[in-house]
Design a protein around this motif. Structure first.
Motif, short mmCIF file in Angstrom:
data_model
loop_
_atom_site.label_atom_id
_atom_site.label_comp_id
_atom_site.label_asym_id
_atom_site.label_seq_id
_atom_site.Cartn_x
_atom_site.Cartn_y
_atom_site.Cartn_z
N ARG A 105 27.93 41.04 45.49
CA ARG A 105 27.02 42.17 45.33
C ARG A 105 26.18 42.44 46.58
NH1 ARG A 105 24.90 38.07 42.33
NH2 ARG A 105 23.04 37.11 43.20
N ASP A 106 26.13 41.50 47.49
CA ASP A 106 25.29 41.69 48.67
C ASP A 106 25.90 42.73 49.61
OD1 ASP A 106 23.09 39.74 48.32
OD2 ASP A 106 24.75 38.33 48.20
N PRO A 107 25.07 43.68 50.07
CA PRO A 107 25.60 44.79 50.86
C PRO A 107 26.34 44.34 52.12
CG PRO A 107 23.18 44.96 50.60
CD PRO A 107 23.63 43.78 49.80
N GLU A 108 25.86 43.29 52.76
CA GLU A 108 26.53 42.86 53.99
C GLU A 108 27.91 42.28 53.70
OE1 GLU A 108 23.74 41.67 52.60
OE2 GLU A 108 23.07 39.87 53.66
N VAL A 109 28.06 41.75 52.48
CA VAL A 109 29.37 41.21 52.08
C VAL A 109 30.35 42.36 51.87
CG1 VAL A 109 30.59 39.94 50.27
CG2 VAL A 109 28.36 39.14 51.06
N HIS A 110 29.86 43.40 51.23
CA HIS A 110 30.69 44.58 51.02
C HIS A 110 31.07 45.21 52.36
CE1 HIS A 110 32.34 48.09 49.07
NE2 HIS A 110 31.59 48.84 49.84
N ALA A 111 30.07 45.32 53.23
CA ALA A 111 30.29 45.97 54.53
C ALA A 111 31.28 45.18 55.38
CB ALA A 111 28.96 46.11 55.27
N CYS A 112 31.32 43.89 55.17
CA CYS A 112 32.17 43.00 55.99
C CYS A 112 33.65 43.34 55.88
CB CYS A 112 31.92 41.55 55.57
SG CYS A 112 32.74 40.31 56.57
N THR A 113 34.06 43.84 54.71
CA THR A 113 35.50 44.05 54.50
C THR A 113 35.89 45.52 54.50
OG1 THR A 113 35.14 43.88 52.11
CG2 THR A 113 35.86 41.90 53.25
N ILE A 114 34.97 46.40 54.92
CA ILE A 114 35.34 47.81 55.04
C ILE A 114 36.42 47.91 56.11
CG2 ILE A 114 34.51 50.03 55.95
CD1 ILE A 114 31.91 49.53 54.39
N GLY A 115 37.47 48.65 55.78
CA GLY A 115 38.59 48.74 56.71
C GLY A 115 39.61 47.66 56.44
N GLY A 156 38.66 22.64 49.77
CA GLY A 156 39.50 21.50 49.38
C GLY A 156 40.57 21.88 48.37
N GLU A 157 40.40 23.04 47.77
CA GLU A 157 41.38 23.54 46.82
C GLU A 157 42.59 24.05 47.62
OE1 GLU A 157 41.06 27.09 43.66
OE2 GLU A 157 39.19 26.01 43.97
N THR A 158 43.77 23.92 47.04
CA THR A 158 44.95 24.48 47.69
C THR A 158 45.02 25.96 47.40
OG1 THR A 158 46.08 22.39 47.32
CG2 THR A 158 47.45 24.26 47.92
N ASP A 159 45.07 26.78 48.43
CA ASP A 159 45.16 28.23 48.29
C ASP A 159 44.07 28.78 47.36
OD1 ASP A 159 46.37 30.65 48.95
OD2 ASP A 159 47.66 30.63 47.20
N PRO A 160 42.81 28.59 47.72
CA PRO A 160 41.71 29.04 46.85
C PRO A 160 41.57 30.55 46.81
CG PRO A 160 40.85 28.30 48.96
CD PRO A 160 42.33 28.02 48.98
N CYS A 161 40.85 31.04 45.79
CA CYS A 161 40.53 32.46 45.71
C CYS A 161 39.64 32.83 46.89
CB CYS A 161 39.81 32.76 44.39
SG CYS A 161 39.20 34.46 44.26
N ILE A 162 40.01 33.91 47.58
CA ILE A 162 39.26 34.30 48.78
C ILE A 162 38.35 35.49 48.55
CG2 ILE A 162 40.90 33.32 50.42
CD1 ILE A 162 41.96 36.26 50.79
N GLU A 163 38.22 35.90 47.30
CA GLU A 163 37.21 36.93 47.01
C GLU A 163 35.84 36.25 47.03
OE1 GLU A 163 37.60 40.06 46.72
OE2 GLU A 163 39.74 40.33 46.38
N GLU A 211 33.77 39.73 40.01
CA GLU A 211 34.15 40.43 38.80
C GLU A 211 33.77 41.91 38.89
OE1 GLU A 211 32.01 38.01 39.09
OE2 GLU A 211 32.57 36.30 37.90
N PRO A 212 34.58 42.85 38.38
CA PRO A 212 35.81 42.64 37.62
C PRO A 212 37.08 42.59 38.46
CG PRO A 212 35.23 44.96 37.57
CD PRO A 212 34.19 44.26 38.43
N LYS A 213 36.93 42.52 39.75
CA LYS A 213 38.12 42.35 40.59
C LYS A 213 38.83 41.06 40.22
CE LYS A 213 38.00 44.01 45.34
NZ LYS A 213 37.68 43.55 46.71
N PRO A 214 40.16 41.05 40.16
CA PRO A 214 40.85 39.80 39.85
C PRO A 214 40.75 38.80 41.00
CG PRO A 214 42.44 41.55 40.31
CD PRO A 214 41.08 42.19 40.32
#
Ligand SMILES: [Zn+2]
Ligand SMILES: [Zn+2]
Length: 93
Positions: free
Chosen positions: A11-21, A59-66, A71-74
């Motif tokens: 929810r943090d705006p800088e997090v959202h802005a980071c992946t624009i594009g 340490g997890e193998t192939d962790p979720c990178i979101e 949520e609600p993104k898978p």
């Protein structure tokens, strides 16, 4: 709060802005000694740019990178595996 302890969520705006594009977060192992009071240091996967913490664990193998609370993104991993919130990750054969 010091920069070292910054752990952002989706929810943090800088997090959202980071992946624009369609840029992916650049997660690196990041150790926080006492994020929630005294305790053992914990290693997070944190984006070097926006300080988002990955949903998946270090340490997890192939962790979720979101980022946290995506949520609600898978859930989704770098290798392209995804599964719904609240659902189980399909075991791969
Ligand atoms: Zn980021
Ligand atoms: Zn996830």
């Amino acid at each position: 709060m010091s920069d070292n302890e910054l752990l952002n969520a989706a929810r943090d705006p800088e997090v959202h802005a980071c992946t624009i594009g369609d840029v992916e977060h650049d997660y690196r192992p990041h150790i926080v000694v006492a994020a929630y009071g005294p305790g053992r240091p914990r290693t997070y996967l944190r984006c070097v740019w926006c300080h988002a913490v990955a949903c998946g664990n270090y340490g997890e193998t192939d962790p979720c990178i979101e980022p946290w609370h995506h949520e609600p993104k898978p859930h989704r991993t770098r290798s392209g595996v995804s599964w719904p919130i609240g659902g189980n990750r399909a075991e791969e054969g």
